[in-house]
Structure formats: structure tokens, C-alpha cells
Design an enzyme around this catalytic site. Structure first.
Site, short mmCIF file in Angstrom:
data_model
loop_
_atom_site.label_atom_id
_atom_site.label_comp_id
_atom_site.label_asym_id
_atom_site.label_seq_id
_atom_site.Cartn_x
_atom_site.Cartn_y
_atom_site.Cartn_z
N CYS A 16 -8.04 -24.40 94.15
CA CYS A 16 -8.96 -24.76 93.08
C CYS A 16 -10.33 -25.08 93.57
CB CYS A 16 -8.42 -25.92 92.26
SG CYS A 16 -8.57 -27.49 93.11
N GLY A 42 -10.25 -20.22 92.50
CA GLY A 42 -9.13 -20.27 91.57
C GLY A 42 -9.39 -19.36 90.40
N ASN A 117 -8.67 -31.17 93.83
CA ASN A 117 -8.51 -30.09 94.79
C ASN A 117 -7.76 -30.67 95.98
OD1 ASN A 117 -8.73 -27.96 96.56
ND2 ASN A 117 -10.85 -28.38 97.10
N GLY A 118 -6.60 -30.13 96.28
CA GLY A 118 -5.81 -30.60 97.40
C GLY A 118 -4.33 -30.57 97.08
N TYR A 257 -12.32 -18.34 105.69
CA TYR A 257 -12.03 -17.51 104.52
C TYR A 257 -12.34 -18.15 103.18
CZ TYR A 257 -9.31 -14.79 101.13
OH TYR A 257 -8.91 -14.06 100.05
#
Length: 485
Positions: A16, A42, A117-118, A257
């Protein structure tokens, strides 16, 4: 449904992106623009929650930001000068609107919305305890565990309850929360997941990447520090350090990436780092070939670096179409193989008769590399070599990245020579771990105190993995797959 993009299926995926806007007219519109910039983090769903001083407003939808938040009617309904937004990537868990963030709850202190996020690596254990005490969950997201921990905390103020909740969780998180008082932002003590702070006039912007600040016209102020908690209210911005000081371990794969090339992570240009990784590869694993060919799009900067360092020509030997997604065709080998070419096709005029080196960011299952190599041979390549801009991915991630089980990771089951034989290349090499560290600005990886989270390469996880260790939990595997962040 047949996915015509096996390249995407065989990459690691961030789950996300988050963005928050405080104190701006049209906060929802700015948030939507920021989510567009973070779409790469996302693509399954998106959501925005706003606060207008008295009421919270939320719109969540499956699919991309475009088409869901481009409507004037939708944006007009999201009233207020404060907003948080979230892009979600689908994992192997349930795909449902109830898991789309921001999640919202009415607490005793008032409304509370959260975007995350995580991944909470002890979420299963915490959830079991909360359910035993009477909590009723509305989603299968580990993010909801944080809400229930806040709701059940015995501390008096919402801020203290929030801190109390975070002290009980393990893993990685960058959080944005919306309350009746303002906005709270927090990054986990290790700083595994990124979060940055910007300014737009008198307004504050928080986001997963600097590119979101660029898109909304905000000025980058700084990264939110690992373990830092920021509170923004009408009285201004406060920075708190409620957690003990530990050595940060930000995710090194953000450089390889995840992040957009035009973002800045940990003070470094992602694009420049990726070029330096390519240069390291050229020094560590040279090849006697005619040209360098990137696997688009993630392999392009590293391929440029490899070409510049080696003095070999850089050519676009694979052409990518950006306008193909999914097709509702019944799966079958013939149709599936044809579907591959809808997204990526060989540039035969450049490939035929040439010895080439393919540059890609990683090898996960190996299925993508196998197809690419065969595509190059079918286009007439005389030799096909491959160089990878990261070390072998041998371990799964439990910090908010969608990775296959370790049993499905090619490098976890084969050495480099066997991998070379499997994907049918003439030679195969990966950048070394120390080479990767040099590219991101560290001389070498310090084994006794590594500067980054590189667990996907080394298996050196920076936190406990309680849910992995507690294998007697009956629903362990199903819950671990719900990393809906």
C-alpha cells in the site's frame, strides 16, 4: 479470469501507499492526486476519509484511483480540510470492501480513522486475545487490531491510548490517523516502511514517498524519523519519541524496486541508486555481449548503470504495453501464452543475432525469467545472459510485502547454477549483498548491526515473528495471508 501480466505476478509487491493532508482547502482532491502518484504501491483498492470539523466522510472503492476518485461528485462529498488516503495491493487474503482502508471506528473519544502501510507480525496473537475479551472485528485486516487496542486501552487521552496500542504490536508500520482533534502520523521504531513530511503553503502533507509531494506541489521537509510520532492540530505540529531508541533498519527493497524512480528515499535518489546497483553488477559480473537489455520497467535504471559502467550499448529489446490489464478469457495454455505478449513483446529487429544481457530487479518464482528468456531466444538472440539488481530472494517478508511462501521462492530451493539451468540462460549473476549496500551509500553490510532490513535476502529479521513462531494457533496460516495493508 486470466491475468495477462505474469510479470506482475512474479514480482514482489508493496501492499500500500498512504497520504495525509492537514489544513488545506480541497484536502480530498489533493489526497486523490497523491494517491494517483502512489498507485504503483497498491492497485486493488483505494480510499479517502476526511473530517470537516464536525463529521467524518469516507469513500472507499475497489480498483484504481482513476475512475473512483476522478468524479467531482465524489470529491465534493469528502468535505473538510483534513484527509487521509490509502492505496491497497491485493494479497492472497480476502478481497473485499471491508478490508479497504482507511478503516473507521467510533471510539469513546470520538471518530477515529486509520491508514496503514506495513504488517503487524503478532496480529494473530493480539487478535485472539482481543476476541477473547469481547472485541468484535469487522474486517480481516491486521490494521483493525490497532483500532481495538486503542479502544480497549485504559489510558485517559486518545494519544496515550494510541501509544499504548503501538507498544503492544510487533512488525512494521507507517500510520496516518484522523481524529476530531487533528492528525497523527507514526513510523515504527525500525523505520522499515517509509513516510515523509512536506509543506504546501500553511498545510502539511504526509506520504509514503516524496513523489506524492511533488504531484500536489508540496515542498519536501524531511523524512519522518524511525520511532517518531507526529501530532498535527490547530495548535501546530508536535514531534514525540514515545518508543525506545533502536538502530533503524529501513527496507532496502524500497531502493531496488518498490519506490518510484523519481522518489527520494533515505536522502538518496531512487533512480541514482538503481543506476549504481547496475554499475556494481557490471563490475561484479561482466559479460562478453553485444548489448544490454532491460526488463521493463523496473530493470531500466539498473540496465542504464550496467551499460554506462561496461561501455556496452543499451537497447530496448523488450517493448511493454502500458494499456493491458486483465482479460476475461478462460485460461488455457495456448491463450495464456498469447496473453503474455499483450503486455511485453520482443523487439526482434534489435535482438536477432545478438548476444544480450537482460537486467531485471529480482527473481521470485522464476516463471517470469523463464518466459522472458524464451521470448528472447524466439526473437533470434544468439546468447541470453541475465543479471539481477538484487541478491537472491531466499526468504519471505513479514513486514508488509506480498511474497510467496519460502517453498515457492526459486532461490530458496536452488543455487545460482541450478537457477541458471532452470530459466535456461547462458549465464546468471546477482549483485552481492555488499554491492547492494555500496549502491545505497553504505560501504558494506555490517553483519553485527545491519543498516537495512534485508531479511528477504539474508533471513536476518529485525523483529520477532510471533505469529510465525506460534504455530499452534489454529487459524495461523489463513490469518498470515491476510496482510491487507
Amino acid at each position: 479470469m486470466l491475468t495477462t501480466d505474469p510479470w506482475e505476478q512474479d514480482h514482489l509487491h508493496e501492499e500500500c501507499g498512504v497520504i495525509g493532508v492537514y489544513g488545506a482547502e480541497g484536502a480530498a482532491a489533493l489526497t486523490a492526486l497523491g494517491l494517483h502518484a502512489l498507485q504503483h504501491r497498491g492497485q486493488e483498492a483505494a480510499g479517502i476519509t476526511t473530517f470537516d470539523g464536525s463529521d467524518f466522510h469516507t469513500h472507499r472503492a475497489m480498483g484504481h484511483v482513476a475512475g473512483n476518485f476522478d468524479s467531482d461528485e465524489v470529491i465534493r462529498q469528502l468535505k473538510g480540510k483534513i484527509a487521509i488516503g490509502h492505496n491497497r495491493y491485493a494479497t492472497t487474503g480476502e478481497t473485499a470492501l471491508r478490508n479497504v482502508q482507511p478503516l473507521y471506528a467510533e471510539l469513546s473519544s470520538g471518530g477515529f480513522a486509520i491508514a496503514h502501510n506495513g504488517n503487524i507480525s503478532n496480529a494473530v496473537k493480539l487478535r485472539r486475545e482481543l476476541v477473547r475479551r469481547g472485541s468484535i472485528f469487522q474486517s480481516t485486516s491486521d490494521t483493525e487490531v490497532i483500532i481495538h487496542l486503542v479502544a480497549t486501552s485504559t489510558y485517559r487521552t486518545l494519544l496515550d491510548r494510541f501509544i499504548d496500542a503501538l507498544k503492544q504490536v510487533e512488525g512494521a508500520y507507517s500510520l496516518l490517523c484522523l481524529t476530531g482533534e487533528g492528525m497523527i502520523a507514526c513510523r515504527d521504531p525500525l523505520g522499515v516502511r517509509p513516510l515523509v513530511l512536506g509543506r504546501l503553503g500553511d498545510s502539511y502533507i504526509l506520504a509514503s514517498e516524496t513523489v506524492a509531494l511533488d504531484v500536489v506541489g508540496a515542498t519536501f521537509l524531511r523524512a519522518v524519523e524511525p520511532g517518531e510520532l507526529i501530532v498535527i492540530t490547530a495548535r501546530g505540529l508536535r514531534s514525540l519519541r514515545p518508543f525506545g531508541i533502536v538502530r533503524p533498519r529501513p527496507c532496502i527493497f524500497e531502493h531496488v524496486y518498490f519506490s518510484r524512480p523519481d522518489s527520494v528515499v533515505d536522502g538518496s535518489s531512487v533512480y541514482q541508486v538503481r543506476k549504481r546497483i547496475g554499475a556494481e553488477l557490471a563490475r561484479e559480473a561482466p559479460a562478453d555481449v553485444d548489448m544490454i537489455v532491460p526488463v521493463p520497467d523496473s530493470g531500466v535504471p539498473a540496465a542504464i548503470g550496467y551499460a554506462q559502467e561496461s561501455g556496452l550499448p543499451f537497447e530496448l529489446g523488450i517493448i511493454r504495453s502500458h494499456y493491458v490489464g486483465r482479460t476475461f478469457i478462460q485460461p488455457g495454455d495456448q491463450i495464456r501464452n498469447l496473453g503474455v505478449k499483450l503486455k511485453h513483446n520482443a523487439n526482434r529487429a534489435m535482438i536477432d543475432g545478438k548476444r544480450i544481457v537482460l537486467i531485471d530487479d529480482s527473481i521470485v518464482r522464476g516463471t517470469t525469467s523463464l518466459k522472458i528468456v524464451q521470448m528472447m531466444r524466439d526473437a533470434g538472440a544468439a546468447e541470453v545472459h541475465m543479471r539481477i539488481a538484487s541478491p537472491p530472494t531466499r526468504h519471505s517478508c513479514y513486514y508488509g510485502v506480498d511474497t510467496p511462501a519460502r517453498s515457492k521462492l526459486l532461490a530458496a530451493n536452488m543455487d545460482v547454477e541450478r537457477m541458471r539451468e532452470y530459466i535456461k540462460v547462458d549465464s546468471l549473476a546477482f549483485v552481492s549483498t555488499d554491492g547492494l549496500y555500496r549502491a545505497v551509500g553504505e560501504e558494506i553490510r555490517l553483519d553485527d548491526a545491519p543498516q537495512y532490513c534485508d531479511a528477504c535476502f539474508t533471513g536476518d529479521y529485525p523483529t520477532r515473528l510471533t505469529d510465525q513462531e506460534d504455530l499452534e494457533v489454529p487459524d495461523q496460516l489463513s490469518m498470515l495471508s491476510e496482510r491487507m495493508i
